[in-house]
Design an enzyme around this catalytic site. Structure first.
Site, mmCIF file in Angstrom:
data_model
loop_
_atom_site.group_PDB
_atom_site.id
_atom_site.type_symbol
_atom_site.label_atom_id
_atom_site.label_comp_id
_atom_site.label_asym_id
_atom_site.label_seq_id
_atom_site.Cartn_x
_atom_site.Cartn_y
_atom_site.Cartn_z
ATOM 1 N N GLU A 102 23.104 86.050 21.317
ATOM 2 C CA GLU A 102 23.874 85.094 22.111
ATOM 3 C C GLU A 102 24.484 85.781 23.319
ATOM 4 O O GLU A 102 24.806 86.969 23.262
ATOM 5 C CB GLU A 102 25.022 84.514 21.272
ATOM 6 N N ASP A 103 24.694 85.021 24.380
ATOM 7 C CA ASP A 103 25.447 85.535 25.512
ATOM 8 C C ASP A 103 26.938 85.499 25.197
ATOM 9 O O ASP A 103 27.653 86.447 25.453
ATOM 10 C CB ASP A 103 25.141 84.754 26.795
ATOM 11 N N ASP A 106 32.068 81.087 21.751
ATOM 12 C CA ASP A 106 33.425 80.612 21.995
ATOM 13 C C ASP A 106 33.832 79.647 20.880
ATOM 14 O O ASP A 106 34.359 80.089 19.876
ATOM 15 C CB ASP A 106 33.616 80.054 23.412
ATOM 16 N N PHE A 156 37.021 80.866 31.340
ATOM 17 C CA PHE A 156 35.651 80.561 31.724
ATOM 18 C C PHE A 156 35.056 81.741 32.477
ATOM 19 O O PHE A 156 35.684 82.277 33.389
ATOM 20 C CB PHE A 156 35.579 79.294 32.588
ATOM 21 N N ASP A 163 26.304 80.816 33.269
ATOM 22 C CA ASP A 163 26.289 80.020 34.498
ATOM 23 C C ASP A 163 27.482 79.089 34.606
ATOM 24 O O ASP A 163 28.207 78.854 33.651
ATOM 25 C CB ASP A 163 25.007 79.187 34.552
ATOM 26 N N ARG A 169 23.889 82.815 37.065
ATOM 27 C CA ARG A 169 23.238 83.596 36.005
ATOM 28 C C ARG A 169 22.715 84.931 36.522
ATOM 29 O O ARG A 169 22.637 85.894 35.780
ATOM 30 C CB ARG A 169 22.069 82.818 35.393
#
Length: 178
Positions: A102-103, A106, A156, A163, A169
């Site tokens: 995963e990037d 959250d 964020f 993105d 990105r």
């Protein structure tokens, strides 16, 4: 370039590429140790994980397989809470060691959805490797979250695969909204 603008929103640098690369190298070394003598399948969660997964796999010296899943739950800067699977999991995970890449984790809703789908195929093991983790945003614990690059505040972020409405990105560093 310490500040950038995307869609009239201002961002400042949070993690520089050099720091990301060093941490990614350390995670790769740990994976080599933990999976020695095994052949895991790395499943990248698109689109966000593509840069992290590519850099991570350059550090992995194991025999391994690679697959992808694409799911969506974000609209703008917040999670919609609704998950749409747009590109499915490999269907041959039974008895395999699965590592979901995963990037960012959250709320964990997307990851919980993916974990349920993977577990239904009876893999030998399942672990999650995420570049970023926002513990303050997590709605319920995820015991499979084994490899974490960086814990960050509930802000964020954009860049290095992440993105903001489709843009950012390609940035080599990670920025936070200000």
């Amino acid at each position: 370039m310490n500040k950038i603008n995307i869609h009239q929103k201002e961002f400042e640098i949070l993690l520089e590429n050099e720091t990301i690369c060093k941490r990614t190298r350390l995670i790769g070394i740990q994976l080599n140790v933990d999976y020695e003598g095994r052949c895991p399948i790395f499943i990248g969660v698109l689109n966000g994980s593509f840069l992290f997964m590519a850099d991570l796999l350059k550090e992995v010296e194991l025999d391994c397989e690679i697959g992808f899943i694409r799911v969506a739950s974000y609209q703008g800067t917040t999670s919609s809470g609704e998950i749409k699977e747009t590109f499915g999991l490999p269907e041959d995970l039974a008895g395999k060691d699965v590592i979901i890449v995963e990037d960012i984790v959250d709320t964990g809703l997307t990851l919980q959805y993916i974990l349920e789908k993977v577990k239904a195929q009876n893999p030998a093991s399942i672990n999650v490797c995420s570049l970023l983790f926002k513990p303050a945003a997590l709605l319920s614990p995820i015991k499979e979250l084994t490899y974490v690059g960086f814990e960050i505040p509930n802000e964020f972020v954009v860049g290095y695969g992440l993105d903001y409405d489709g843009l950012g990105r390609n940035l080599k560093d990670i920025y936070r909204a200000i």
